[in-house]
Write a protein that holds these residues in place. Structure first.
Motif, short mmCIF file in Angstrom:
data_model
loop_
_atom_site.label_atom_id
_atom_site.label_comp_id
_atom_site.label_asym_id
_atom_site.label_seq_id
_atom_site.Cartn_x
_atom_site.Cartn_y
_atom_site.Cartn_z
N THR A 239 0.84 -1.19 0.00
CA THR A 239 0.00 0.00 0.00
C THR A 239 0.88 1.25 0.00
N ALA A 241 0.67 3.77 2.01
CA ALA A 241 1.06 4.09 3.39
C ALA A 241 2.25 3.24 3.83
N GLU A 242 2.24 1.96 3.48
CA GLU A 242 3.36 1.08 3.83
C GLU A 242 4.64 1.53 3.13
N LEU A 245 6.14 4.85 4.69
CA LEU A 245 6.81 4.58 5.95
C LEU A 245 8.08 3.76 5.74
N ASP A 251 5.59 11.42 4.87
CA ASP A 251 4.25 10.88 4.92
C ASP A 251 3.84 10.43 3.51
N GLN A 252 2.60 9.97 3.37
CA GLN A 252 2.15 9.46 2.08
C GLN A 252 2.13 10.54 1.02
#
Length: 276
Positions: A239, A241-242, A245, A251-252
């Motif tokens: 994803t 988000a993954e 990080l 951030d995204q």
């Protein structure tokens, strides 16, 4: 080094940016109306650019008006006032403590200081301050440190009596070691100062020697490496988000913006097209 505050005026747009691992360096983004600053001084060099409106202050026995496109350069301990001469004033101001300059610039002697308070900007300093503001808020250590050194070199050679640094010599072993380190640690927070200490070179030398060898500075190479890895992981189904990080982005949104800057498409568009 804090900028004086006043109870009057609208100051909701003001932001004072700093990082704990970069002592003696602050960036003030001012966006206000009706806020006067009484007579004061800073224990730092101040490097600013007016972005919108007209600023004004009294310094060196004269009153100065600063329209958009003007720089504001101030030496440490130089008394001055400050105010807006327009309904709204927006500017960015970088503060650098005097004691930090020799290490940051890689020079034994300090610049003699700014003679002209308000030279006209060709856009380079304002652009550098804008990039720094973005790096303070969303960037990584390597990018922030690299842009800071570039901006300081630009300002003090143009306006502070600093002689341009000689072109970095070819240093194949060192830049190869730096490249290998970035290759292995691309997802980590990489500090330019830590790399310089590890490789026993000044940060400025590392940047210029790396650029000469590979065509881009180290922080750009690091971002390119992260994006190359992001493409592989996107196809594996991770994803956004993954990925943000796991690849060391703030951030995204920072990840998506960087991906688009280097590829011309968003991560989602890349994945959708690749699977079509």
């Amino acid at each position: 080094m804090a900028t004086p505050r006043s109870a009057s005026g609208v100051t909701d747009g003001n932001r004072l940016l700093a990082r704990p691992w970069l002592p003696g360096v602050e960036l003030f983004h001012a966006d206000f109306s009706g806020q006067p600053f009484g007579r004061h001084s800073h224990d730092a060099f101040a490097i600013g650019a007016i972005l919108h409106g007209v600023g004004g202050y009294q310094c060196r026995g004269a009153r100065h008006a600063l329209p958009a496109g003007t720089l504001s350069l101030m030496n440490p301990q130089e008394p001055h006032t400050g105010h807006a001469e327009s309904p709204r004033l927006i500017y960015r101001m970088l503060y650098i403590e005097e004691a930090r300059l020799p290490a940051l610039l890689g020079r034994k002697r300090l610049p003699r200081g700014f003679r002209q308070l308000n030279p006209t900007d060709d856009g380079a300093v304002a652009a550098g301050l804008a990039q720094l503001a973005g790096d303070f808020q969303h960037g990584d250590a390597l990018g922030l440190e690299s842009r800071l050194l570039q901006l300081l070199e630009l300002v003090f050679t143009r306006h502070g009596g600093l002689r341009p640094m000689q072109t970095a010599r070819r240093d194949g072993g060192t830049v190869a070691a730096l490249r290998d380190y970035l290759e292995q640690h691309y997802s980590e927070a990489v500090s330019l100062q830590a790399l310089a200490e590890q490789l026993q070179r000044h940060p400025r030398h590392l940047i210029e020697a790396f650029r000469r060898a590979y065509g881009v500075p180290p922080h750009t190479w690091l971002l390119q490496r992260r994006i190359r890895e992001a493409k592989r992981r996107l196809l594996d189904g991770e994803t956004l988000a993954e990925l943000a990080l796991g690849l060391g982005f703030y951030d995204q949104a920072h990840f998506s913006g960087t991906f688009r800057r280097f590829t011309g498409v968003t991560p989602g568009q890349f994945r959708a097209t690749a699977r079509a």
